[in-house]
Design a protein around this motif. Structure first.
Motif, mmCIF file in Angstrom:
data_model
loop_
_atom_site.group_PDB
_atom_site.id
_atom_site.type_symbol
_atom_site.label_atom_id
_atom_site.label_comp_id
_atom_site.label_asym_id
_atom_site.label_seq_id
_atom_site.Cartn_x
_atom_site.Cartn_y
_atom_site.Cartn_z
ATOM 1 N N LYS A 107 0.812 -1.220 0.000
ATOM 2 C CA LYS A 107 0.000 0.000 0.000
ATOM 3 C C LYS A 107 0.847 1.274 0.000
ATOM 4 O O LYS A 107 0.342 2.355 -0.273
ATOM 5 C CB LYS A 107 -0.974 -0.028 1.167
ATOM 6 C CG LYS A 107 -2.001 -1.143 1.037
ATOM 7 C CD LYS A 107 -3.075 -1.052 2.110
ATOM 8 C CE LYS A 107 -4.134 -2.124 1.934
ATOM 9 N NZ LYS A 107 -3.659 -3.466 2.347
ATOM 10 N N ASP A 139 -2.908 -2.428 7.314
ATOM 11 C CA ASP A 139 -1.823 -1.873 6.519
ATOM 12 C C ASP A 139 -2.142 -0.577 5.791
ATOM 13 O O ASP A 139 -1.256 0.215 5.511
ATOM 14 C CB ASP A 139 -1.344 -2.910 5.501
ATOM 15 C CG ASP A 139 -0.461 -3.959 6.157
ATOM 16 O OD1 ASP A 139 -0.065 -3.745 7.321
ATOM 17 O OD2 ASP A 139 -0.173 -4.973 5.520
ATOM 18 N N GLY A 252 -8.417 -8.568 -0.405
ATOM 19 C CA GLY A 252 -9.347 -8.218 0.663
ATOM 20 C C GLY A 252 -10.412 -7.282 0.128
ATOM 21 O O GLY A 252 -11.552 -7.654 -0.117
ATOM 22 N N ASN A 253 -10.013 -6.021 -0.105
ATOM 23 C CA ASN A 253 -10.923 -5.063 -0.718
ATOM 24 C C ASN A 253 -10.840 -5.104 -2.250
ATOM 25 O O ASN A 253 -11.526 -4.366 -2.931
ATOM 26 C CB ASN A 253 -10.604 -3.650 -0.217
ATOM 27 C CG ASN A 253 -11.818 -2.997 0.414
ATOM 28 O OD1 ASN A 253 -12.960 -3.383 0.145
ATOM 29 N ND2 ASN A 253 -11.600 -1.995 1.236
HETATM 30 C C1 PLP Z 1 -4.487 -4.504 2.037
HETATM 31 C C2 PLP Z 1 -3.771 -5.784 2.013
HETATM 32 C C3 PLP Z 1 -4.231 -6.854 1.245
HETATM 33 C C4 PLP Z 1 -5.500 -6.769 0.436
HETATM 34 O O1 PLP Z 1 -5.393 -5.874 -0.656
HETATM 35 P P1 PLP Z 1 -6.713 -5.359 -1.377
HETATM 36 O O2 PLP Z 1 -6.253 -4.371 -2.383
HETATM 37 O O3 PLP Z 1 -7.564 -4.725 -0.319
HETATM 38 O O4 PLP Z 1 -7.376 -6.540 -1.969
HETATM 39 C C5 PLP Z 1 -3.485 -8.019 1.229
HETATM 40 N N1 PLP Z 1 -2.365 -8.146 1.968
HETATM 41 C C6 PLP Z 1 -1.902 -7.150 2.723
HETATM 42 C C7 PLP Z 1 -0.675 -7.362 3.524
HETATM 43 C C8 PLP Z 1 -2.585 -5.933 2.772
HETATM 44 O O5 PLP Z 1 -2.119 -4.951 3.534
#
Ligand code: PLP
Length: 435
Positions: A107, A139, A252-253
């Motif tokens: 991120k 994160d 996740g998102n």
């Molecule tokens: C945010 C995050 C994810 C998920 O990413 P998305 O773009 O929300 O699908 C996976 N792994 C880690 C370590 C993250 O911080």
């Protein structure tokens, strides 16, 4: 370029408006109105370019009409001051290490880019301060807080679920001070996300304060994530491994994988994609049944993926003209329990000596189960394993150490405001404390 809302109830806007607003007024997500193939000669010679050169070419495709050339170059080069190397784990399986930035998670790329682009647009217009609201399951908060730390004219409110992020994660956003305000919410990540979304829709708050989002819904955070997929391709090509290429993203998102799908639409030669989930398996079930049914999020050891209603599902639908068949043709899904994630971390370490984090473990395991003999798989290592130290050490039964960059955060003192998960509380807090 104009950006339209996935809900199509509000008018298309300019890039600066999309970046400052974050979410469209109709609660839709902004999408660029064009997604063009990059020229063939870019792909023919991509392995001769640096990460920054590749990223600039991709950034120009999205932003050249709206950002001065020199400024865009400075934003891209200043964002990518760290590498995203591809590392071979075993035959046919490679990882794209996205954890070499300041907070050791992918991120950092989107957050640093967004902070610089927002600052560029703000410098061009009024003097009113901007308040960035961000909900985090771990994160996002650290990446956004560090991406914006000390940036003039911008305050950042980081909302996070009490007792549901690791101490290390918390230290990365709740110790910074300056223009970063950490808000500890008595609730879940979904509650935090709802509070942020409600704030953007509240007439009184928006009249008195300028609010924007830095969640993965923001186009300035989301689109730059495409950079490293092109760069990964360049590295695979250099190794002669870019054919029958399968890209697997722990999700996740679904912002990260959606950026990869955008890259594909711009001509990046990927054979197919895999979305790897933890027990939060809404997308996985959608792929099996065709029905999208949001759930409450379930806490897991891969907690940055504990999302029960992935925001970027709307963008994926849009990209594939709402066709379940088309989505299923490009993307397959896997979902893993905590026990399976732990077992994967242990076995991968035994077989390869590589320490996975719990999110990357989902990606690795999905590739192990799904790769065909002629395919080459790449999964994203989305965070450094030391960010999930307790979990990983409990699985491996030995200490894994902490990189100095991370240790530095942990010595600082926590400064967070505690709030309930009721919007009224959050609203009165913002009315008092936002600029
Ligand atoms: C945010 C995050 C994810 C998920 O990413 P998305 O773009 O929300 O699908 C996976 N792994 C880690 C370590 C993250 O911080």
């Amino acid at each position: 370029m104009r950006y339209y809302s996935t809900n199509r109830q509000s008018a298309p806007v300019s890039l600066s408006e999309a970046v400052i607003k974050g979410l469209a007024p109709d609660r839709g997500l902004y999408m660029p109105e064009r997604l063009e193939r990059l020229p063939q000669k870019f792909y023919d010679h991509i392995e001769q370019l640096t990460f920054q050169e590749i990223a600039l070419a991709v950034a120009e495709a999205f932003f050249a009409e709206d950002v001065d050339a020199e400024a865009l170059k400075a934003i891209v080069y200043d964002t990518l001051t760290f590498d995203c190397p591809v590392v071979k784990l075993k035959d046919h399986i490679y990882t794209l290490e996205l954890f070499h930035g300041p907070t050791l998670a992918f991120k950092d790329v989107g957050a640093r880019f967004m902070a610089r682009l927002l600052q560029y647009f703000l410098a061009k217009e009024s003097q009113q301060k901007v308040n960035v609201l961000v909900a985090t399951s771990g994160d996002t908060g650290s990446a956004v807080a560090n991406g914006f730390l000390g940036v003039d004219g911008i305050d950042v409110f980081v909302l996070y679920p009490k007792n549901k992020v690791s101490k290390i994660q918390e230290s990365q956003f709740a110790t910074l001070g300056q223009n970063i305000i950490a808000v500890e919410v008595d609730g879940t990540f979904d509650d935090c996300q709802t509070l942020v979304k409600s704030a953007f829709l509240d007439a009184e708050l928006n009249q008195k304060h300028r609010l924007t989002s830095a969640n993965s819904i923001n186009v300035a955070r989301f689109l730059p994530q495409a950079f490293y997929y092109f760069y990964a391709y360049a590295q695979m090509k250099q190794m002669g491994k870019a054919r029958q290429w399968v890209v697997c993203v722990p999700s996740g998102n679904f912002g990260n994988i959606t950026a990869a799908l955008f890259a594909h639409r711009m001509g990046l030669p990927v054979k197919r994609f895999i979305a790897a989930n933890n027990a939060n398996d809404v997308f996985y079930k959608y792929l099996q049944t065709g029905a999208y049914q949001p759930q409450l999020s379930i806490p897991t050891i891969a907690n940055a993926m504990d999302v029960g209603n992935p925001s970027n599902f709307a963008r994926i639908g849009e990209l594939y003209e709402q066709s379940y068949e088309k989505i299923r043709k490009d993307i397959s899904g896997y979902a893993f329990s905590d026990a399976e994630i732990a077992k994967t971390i242990r076995i991968c370490y035994e077989e390869t000596g590589y320490i996975l984090d719990p999110h990357g473990a989902c990606g690795y395991q999905a590739l192990c189960q799904s790769l065909l003999p002629d395919e080459i798989g790449l999964f994203c290592e989305t965070a450094h394993p030391a960010k999930f130290k307790e979990t990983v050490e409990a699985v491996l039964q030995h200490s894994i150490g902490i990189p100095p960059k991370l240790a530095a955060f942990m010595h600082a003192e926590k400064k967070a405001v505690a709030l309930s998960n009721h919007f009224d509380d959050f609203k009165s807090f913002l009315l008092k404390n936002a600029d």
